[in-house]
Write a protein that holds these residues in place. Sequence first.
Motif, PDB file in Angstrom:
ATOM      1  N   HIS A 115       0.848  -1.139   0.050  1.00  0.00           N
ATOM      2  CA  HIS A 115       0.177  -0.014  -0.078  1.00  0.00           C
ATOM      3  C   HIS A 115       0.837   1.254   0.117  1.00  0.00           C
ATOM      4  N   GLY A 116       0.527   2.346  -0.919  1.00  0.00           N
ATOM      5  CA  GLY A 116       1.508   3.263  -0.851  1.00  0.00           C
ATOM      6  C   GLY A 116       0.939   4.328  -2.080  1.00  0.00           C
ATOM      7  N   PHE A 117       1.655   5.499  -1.996  1.00  0.00           N
ATOM      8  CA  PHE A 117       1.107   6.425  -2.978  1.00  0.00           C
ATOM      9  C   PHE A 117       2.194   6.420  -4.249  1.00  0.00           C
ATOM     10  N   PRO A 118       1.683   6.833  -5.562  1.00  0.00           N
ATOM     11  CA  PRO A 118       2.735   6.760  -6.618  1.00  0.00           C
ATOM     12  C   PRO A 118       3.429   7.964  -6.538  1.00  0.00           C
ATOM     13  N   VAL A 119       4.716   7.736  -6.980  1.00  0.00           N
ATOM     14  CA  VAL A 119       5.687   9.067  -6.830  1.00  0.00           C
ATOM     15  C   VAL A 119       5.997   9.063  -8.527  1.00  0.00           C
TER      16      VAL A 119
ATOM     17  N   PRO B  68       1.780  11.535  -9.349  1.00  0.00           N
ATOM     18  CA  PRO B  68       0.788  10.605  -9.373  1.00  0.00           C
ATOM     19  C   PRO B  68       0.069  10.407 -10.529  1.00  0.00           C
ATOM     20  N   GLU B  69      -0.364  11.512 -10.900  1.00  0.00           N
ATOM     21  CA  GLU B  69      -1.324  11.387 -12.342  1.00  0.00           C
ATOM     22  C   GLU B  69      -0.494  11.130 -13.517  1.00  0.00           C
TER      23      GLU B  69
ATOM     24  N   ALA C 253      -0.759   7.099 -15.749  1.00  0.00           N
ATOM     25  CA  ALA C 253      -1.207   7.230 -17.151  1.00  0.00           C
ATOM     26  C   ALA C 253      -0.002   6.505 -17.817  1.00  0.00           C
ATOM     27  N   ALA C 254       1.188   6.761 -17.549  1.00  0.00           N
ATOM     28  CA  ALA C 254       2.447   6.070 -18.245  1.00  0.00           C
ATOM     29  C   ALA C 254       2.270   4.776 -17.888  1.00  0.00           C
ATOM     30  N   PHE C 255       2.087   4.588 -16.641  1.00  0.00           N
ATOM     31  CA  PHE C 255       1.827   3.020 -16.168  1.00  0.00           C
ATOM     32  C   PHE C 255       0.980   2.198 -16.844  1.00  0.00           C
ATOM     33  N   GLN C 256      -0.261   2.997 -17.087  1.00  0.00           N
ATOM     34  CA  GLN C 256      -1.442   2.180 -17.747  1.00  0.00           C
ATOM     35  C   GLN C 256      -0.911   1.628 -19.214  1.00  0.00           C
ATOM     36  N   ARG C 257      -0.109   2.479 -19.724  1.00  0.00           N
ATOM     37  CA  ARG C 257       0.386   2.490 -20.933  1.00  0.00           C
ATOM     38  C   ARG C 257       1.175   1.313 -20.963  1.00  0.00           C
ATOM     39  N   GLU C 258       2.387   1.281 -20.122  1.00  0.00           N
ATOM     40  CA  GLU C 258       3.503   0.466 -20.298  1.00  0.00           C
ATOM     41  C   GLU C 258       3.004  -0.933 -19.760  1.00  0.00           C
TER      42      GLU C 258
ATOM     43  N   PHE D 242       7.072   4.149  -5.078  1.00  0.00           N
ATOM     44  CA  PHE D 242       6.060   4.568  -4.242  1.00  0.00           C
ATOM     45  C   PHE D 242       6.529   5.008  -3.148  1.00  0.00           C
ATOM     46  N   GLU D 243       5.755   6.020  -2.349  1.00  0.00           N
ATOM     47  CA  GLU D 243       5.854   6.325  -1.179  1.00  0.00           C
ATOM     48  C   GLU D 243       4.854   5.793  -0.114  1.00  0.00           C
ATOM     49  N   THR D 244       5.462   5.261   0.934  1.00  0.00           N
ATOM     50  CA  THR D 244       4.419   4.443   2.026  1.00  0.00           C
ATOM     51  C   THR D 244       3.941   5.791   2.900  1.00  0.00           C
TER      52      THR D 244
END
Lengths: 299, 552
Positions: free
Chosen positions: B130-134, B147-148, B152-157, B243-245
């Motif tokens: 669990h954490g926050f995307p950096v 995060p945003e 978006a990049a993550f969804q692509r790759e 990520f950042e916890t």
Amino acid sequence: MAHSTTTPQPPSMHAAAPRSDDSPPQDRLLAVAAGRDVPSEVHEQVLAETPVLEIDRFNLWYGSKQALHGITMPIPNNQVTALIGPSGCGKSTLLRSVNRLNDLVQNVRITGDMRLNGDSIYDPRMDVIELRKRMGMVFQKPNPFPMSIYENVVYALRIDGESNRGVLDEVCELSLRGAALWDEVKDRLHESALGLSGGQQQRLCIARAIAAEPEVLLLDEPCSALDPIATGKVEDLIQELRGRYSVLMVTHNMQQASRTSDYTAFMYLGRLIEYGPTTDIFTKPMLRETEAYVTGRFG
Amino acid sequence: MTFDSQRPRRIRSAYSSMVAHGEPWVWLTGGSLAAAIIMITGLLGFIAFRGAMTFWPAPLELVTLRDGRKALGEVTEREQTATVSRRLVRSANFELAGTHYEWFNDAEISTTAFPDWATAIERLEGGRFHGFPVRLLHGEAVVAEGPEASWAAFQREHPTIRRRHRQAGAIDKHDRGELQRQLRAARLAVVGADLAAGRDSDRYRAAVQAEEETAARVAEESALLDEKTAALRGENEGWIYEFETASGEKQSIPLESIVQIWQPNRLSVLGKAGVYLARWAEFLADDPREANSAGGVFPAIWGTVAMTLIMALLVAPFGVLAALYLREYASRGWITSAVRIAINNLAGVPSIVYGAFGLGFFCYGVGAGIDDLFFRPALVADGQPTFGTGGLLWASLTLALLTLPVVIVATEEALAAVPNSMREGSYACGAGKWQTIRRIVLPRALPGIMTGLILAMARGAGEVAPLMLVGVKKLALELPIDGAFPFVHPEREFMHLAFLIYDVGFQSPNSQAAKPMVFTITFLLVTIIALLNVAAIWIRSRLKRRYVSQQF
């Protein structure tokens, strides 16, 4: 009654003459109930016919209880013979002895013999399966098999190994026509026989019984589970079978016996009391006892 | 009996009795039924609810304590006692926190929140995160920051990277597995030749040469495969999601190891349903990971269904034939009665006894015999029994034995229910005993026999104890049917859902995290048994329509 010997009596063959009025009408029946033997009155006309089946001094015991006592009677060829008598008189037992269905009951013992067209039925060398293939039987309650109408009719041929489609088709149609059922079921031959009405089921059972061209057709109270309309149809059918098949029929319905049969045998407590042409049995029987029974005064 | 008209009539009692009206019995009988129904539906409903909810994405709560500590997780339990009220938070991040779950006293909590970008991740290893995307990194390069953008990049790759990962996995599992099998076959051929003809024979020398050739070829092909997988994995390497916890620590997670990812606090109901279905799909179709506490249960579903069906196929003919003899051929007598009682008693033997019998008789007896006759090289070469140990076939046979009494008793009852008039009708047509049985009695009794089979399947599919002895394993990813010659491997060990319940629920080092899985597996097992039964009932009703009608 004077006769109280233990050996079975041959049928008396004296001329039909009503007994004198002063003897009590149930004399013989009381004697039978007391366990004594009485002679069977067999009319001459019966003996004049060609027999298909001869029952010869036939005794049968369930365990220690004797159910049939020295039955001797010829069954005429190509005629309808009815067995009548009150409940428990052994009509059905006699019928089931003809195709040896009683073999399936434990503790059954018999003496005497029956002959089908001269072949001894109880000969130890007789193959009971082959024997049953020479007879057809219809039971009290319709008992169609859980298969299609077509397969029901040709069942006897199937188990005999017949697989020629042409032969089976022909036998199916002929038997169903013979049982006056063809027009009602010809469009649904391959549907389950269990979907037919009670009367149709019983006629189907008759079709099944005549499919293998039996030498004798055994009917065990074929209408007792049917409504009046279905009964009428089956009775008409029995009329049509006369002349082509030898029919031995058990019935507890005396109107039915008088309507449909050529010969009638009256049985009481395992004994054959009187046996003769149906018209004689119902209008001028030899015995007062028979008269009392067929007119409903007793039984 | 004579009737005396002079005799005075008995005075009827003025009150009609309660017993005569029967009200108490209605309440007693109805009450018993109601109690039974409540218990059954309560149990099934509880299992269904907990099992079905496991994969629903719960909101992630950010808990801030008065001492400044923070935790991010799903609240799985709340407890209220006289002195304290507290909540259990699934805080995940085991590698950082050393625990999967944590209790927090409400009194110590200063604030709670549901931050939008709180993210839950199912990883290949290490459990939940669990954490926050950096940011998203590729090697040294930052692909997206914040995060945003990173999301978006993550969804692509991510899909491409997962696909490569699956390809590499498939190569490892299938192609490499096939090479291993060829190598082993060649080695066994050498041992076989040694055993059969001795070391001086031509056959042995030929086998040795064939083995050398195979080894060379396998080494060559392995190198090719290595290249292929290395290329695939190399392309995936370097893709990192940082990520950042909750407590501010940075954690880098390779994209390849992210199996599921969701941000429940931002998701609409529809979005949550999508995540829910995706997690179910993974659960149903994938192999298990991390000591069965994560991933899917596909091999266990396969094993359960296969074992139940094989058991039914084995027990049906056996039980029906035995019942036929008992009912149709055996003469009534005390021996028949004794046999019948013995069969009924067999149903009461503890199932572990059947397991022990199966192990001793099938595995160590019959199986060892088969090994001796046909699989000697394998036995000699690596001391591994083929049939001489637990396996799908032996487990199915053991359960068939276990459920045999059920089938025999049900079949006997079905045979007894066939009207005698039908048998007589058949005999009167000149049919023999067997013809009558085959053409009349059996078809008519089929629905009743199916009932027995349904009961047997329900009993067999839920058994665990005997299976532990005769072939069920904690992990067995090679299915008994696959692409390797001879395609069917009834000797293979297999996985089973009921055993999985025991294993995950009670043998797992991380029982808290496994608890939802236990509910889900139970739910699945009950559903599968229900489906098998529904199928059998459907077949039975068709048979009934065909062979048994209501009279008139």
